[in-house]
Write an enzyme that holds these catalytic residues in place. Structure first.
Site, PDB file in Angstrom:
ATOM      1  N   MET A 179       2.101 -11.885 -36.495  1.00 49.71           N
ATOM      2  CA  MET A 179       3.520 -12.196 -36.760  1.00 49.71           C
ATOM      3  C   MET A 179       3.992 -13.405 -35.959  1.00 49.71           C
ATOM      4  O   MET A 179       5.081 -13.411 -35.397  1.00 49.71           O
ATOM      5  CB  MET A 179       4.396 -10.978 -36.432  1.00 49.71           C
ATOM      6  CG  MET A 179       4.046  -9.737 -37.237  1.00 49.71           C
ATOM      7  SD  MET A 179       4.983  -8.284 -36.755  1.00 49.71           S
ATOM      8  CE  MET A 179       4.213  -7.854 -35.190  1.00 49.71           C
TER       9      MET A 179
ATOM     10  N   LYS B  72      11.134  -4.851 -50.030  1.00 42.11           N
ATOM     11  CA  LYS B  72      10.779  -6.184 -49.573  1.00 42.11           C
ATOM     12  C   LYS B  72      11.433  -6.451 -48.222  1.00 42.11           C
ATOM     13  O   LYS B  72      12.575  -6.080 -47.989  1.00 42.11           O
ATOM     14  CB  LYS B  72      11.246  -7.222 -50.604  1.00 42.11           C
ATOM     15  CG  LYS B  72      10.622  -8.595 -50.408  1.00 42.11           C
ATOM     16  CD  LYS B  72      10.985  -9.500 -51.576  1.00 42.11           C
ATOM     17  CE  LYS B  72      10.287 -10.841 -51.432  1.00 42.11           C
ATOM     18  NZ  LYS B  72      10.620 -11.747 -52.543  1.00 42.11           N
TER      19      LYS B  72
ATOM     20  N   ASP C 146       4.672   0.705 -47.574  1.00 41.01           N
ATOM     21  CA  ASP C 146       5.256  -0.541 -47.094  1.00 41.01           C
ATOM     22  C   ASP C 146       5.078  -1.655 -48.123  1.00 41.01           C
ATOM     23  O   ASP C 146       4.185  -1.600 -48.970  1.00 41.01           O
ATOM     24  CB  ASP C 146       4.601  -0.965 -45.776  1.00 41.01           C
ATOM     25  CG  ASP C 146       5.058  -0.101 -44.603  1.00 41.01           C
ATOM     26  OD1 ASP C 146       6.100   0.555 -44.730  1.00 41.01           O
ATOM     27  OD2 ASP C 146       4.362  -0.096 -43.569  1.00 41.01           O
TER      28      ASP C 146
END
Length: 506
Positions: free
Chosen positions: A171, A59, A37
């Site tokens: 997040m 990305k 990742d």
């Protein structure tokens, strides 16, 4: 018979490469394929064999999940050992469960290797324990990725607000203003302590503290952007006392290491700088290779018993020489009875690892000073001295020894060549974001680094960038480019270089 492939879903941890588990490192070392990742620390890619196939998810997670799963299955069916390197833990907001389900359905052998989650690691590195007997005995984790105003959200902020203990939000940056207001609207005090941790566990970590009412505005003013983890609760008050990570001497400083990555560098300069809090960018300018002409080495090995002195000027020279020596001889006694001189404590330490006695260790690495130290130890007139060092090394040392009457064989046991591989993308990172310090440990690192990056141009682009030199020869190479080192180590070793950097940062 074709070997059966397997897929390993490995948690890479939150960012600090040192938090990778032993099992994760073991699997990386034998990987044929590594699919990683974008937020994974790319220094971990160096653990895998250079021959491995490296596939970046891209990305902003540009590779669709379906494509990832298809790649895992395809490579495993081809008999490959596939490591799926995932940030944090594979099963915590990482979609590892979906990947495991797909592998099971395809009858692909798989294993899940847990990783240290940012849920616990980022608060730890920001000085915040999630639980504490004086504050709370539980914590709740949720994602702030969803907008509280969206009727379709699965999150019940009215219930979350009432849960006791610490709250950890992943997040949550995009909708920060929305969900903080929602928590307040559902009964949480606006004065509840809040901390946000950006790039937790990394040298570039940045933390800000406020309250539920002020944190959104504070995040904007401090330019806090993903990846971010947010902690809500009274435990945030402990940060002033327990903030161990951000109190280290190099914290907030980005330091570039240009030396070769090799067997001679242990403990490594990057690791030691990182332990002192630096955000270390490894951009090796050189790598160690065999010398151009092997004939001198062959002749030298055959005449070892004829020498009065063997002189090693670097740890790399020790490693390179004995790699060649043990290909020709099986017994260390074939080295003969020559005295041994080592320039610098790192070189001496490498020799002592082989249980060899170092008879002389000159205090200074300059050629004339080394020759004077040998001549002071004993008269070198008519003594046969073998210099075992880099190809195209400075000629001051053999010239000075010959002036004292010695018979000198200057044998190259290795050469430094430009490093062109950059699997971690550190070079591009440097050109985009710059750094505070670039460390140079030899003239060749200066020359090859300049050839790749144009050092005067780089220092002009990033005015805060300072150059650190390990000693006079390295400084000479820097000055040849019209630049001045900001510091030069008084002791010409990595210890000396680190000591001068610490003094400069006080």
């Amino acid at each position: 018979m074709k070997s059966k492939g397997a897929v390993y879903l490995v948690g890479a941890g939150p960012g600090d490469a040192g938090l990778l588990t032993l099992r994760g490192a073991e699997l990386l070392r034998r990987a044929d394929v590594v699919l990683y990742d974008s937020l994974v620390n790319r220094d971990l890619l160096r653990v895998a064999p250079p021959s491995a196939e490296f596939i970046a998810r891209g990305k902003n997670m540009a590779m669709p999940q379906e494509e990832i799963i298809a790649l895992l299955i395809d490579r495993a069916r081809a008999g490959k050992c596939v490591v799926r390197l995932k940030g944090g833990d594979p099963y915590i907001f990482g979609r590892g469960g979906e990947e495991a389900e797909a592998l099971a359905a395809a009858k692909i052998h798989f294993e899940v290797v847990p990783g240290v989650s940012s849920v616990v690691a980022a608060p730890n590195y920001a000085g915040i324990p999630l639980t504490h007997r004086a504050h709370c005995s539980s914590f709740t984790v949720f994602t702030g990725h969803e907008n509280p105003a969206d009727a379709a959200t699965d999150l019940r902020y009215d219930q979350i607000a009432k849960i006791p203990g610490t709250k950890v939000v992943l997040m949550g940056t995009e909708h920060l203003d929305d969900w903080t207001k929602s928590l307040i609207a559902h009964g949480m005090s606006p004065d509840t302590p809040v901390a946000m941790v950006h790039w937790g566990t990394m040298g570039k970590q940045k933390s800000v503290s406020g309250s539920l009412a002020t944190i959104a505005a504070l995040a904007v003013s401090e330019k806090i952007s993903p990846p971010v983890l947010t902690v809500i609760g009274d435990v945030v008050k402990l940060r002033k006392k327990l903030n161990w990570f951000e109190e280290r001497p190099f914290f907030g400083r980005r330091i570039v290491v240009t030396r070769a990555l090799g067997k001679a560098d242990a403990p490594s300069l990057p690791k030691r700088l990182a332990e002192l809090g630096a955000d270390v960018l490894e951009v090796p300018a050189i790598r160690i290779a065999l010398p151009t002409d092997h004939n001198d080495i062959v002749d030298g090995l055959l005449e070892l018993n004829a020498y009065d002195w063997l002189v090693f000027t670097s740890a790399n020279g020790v490693v390179a020489f004995f790699d060649l020596f043990f290909k020709r001889f099986k017994d260390l006694r074939d080295l003969g009875g020559a005295r041994i001189a080592a320039v610098g404590p790192a070189t001496a330490a490498k020799l002592r690892e082989l249980h060899l006695q170092v008879d002389l260790m000159p205090n200074e690495a300059l050629g004339r000073k080394i020759a004077e130290a040998l001549a002071k130890f004993e008269s070198v007139e008519n003594l046969k001295i073998c210099l075992l060092r880099a190809e195209a090394a400075n000629t001051d040392l053999p010239r000075a020894l010959e002036e004292f009457g010695a018979i000198v064989d200057d044998i190259a046991v290795y050469r430094t060549v430009a490093e062109t591989e950059d699997p971690a993308g550190a070079g591009a990172d440097l050109l985009e974001h710059g750094a505070d310090w670039v460390t140079f440990t030899s003239g060749s690192t200066v020359e090859h680094f300049h050839a790749r990056f144009d050092l005067p141009k780089l220092t002009k682009k990033f005015p805060q960038l300072k150059l650190a030199s390990i000693g006079p020869e390295t400084s000479k190479a820097i000055r040849a480019l019209g630049l001045t080192p900001a510091l030069e180590a008084k002791e010409h070793t990595t210890d000396g270089l680190i000591a001068e950097l610490l003094r400069a940062e006080k």
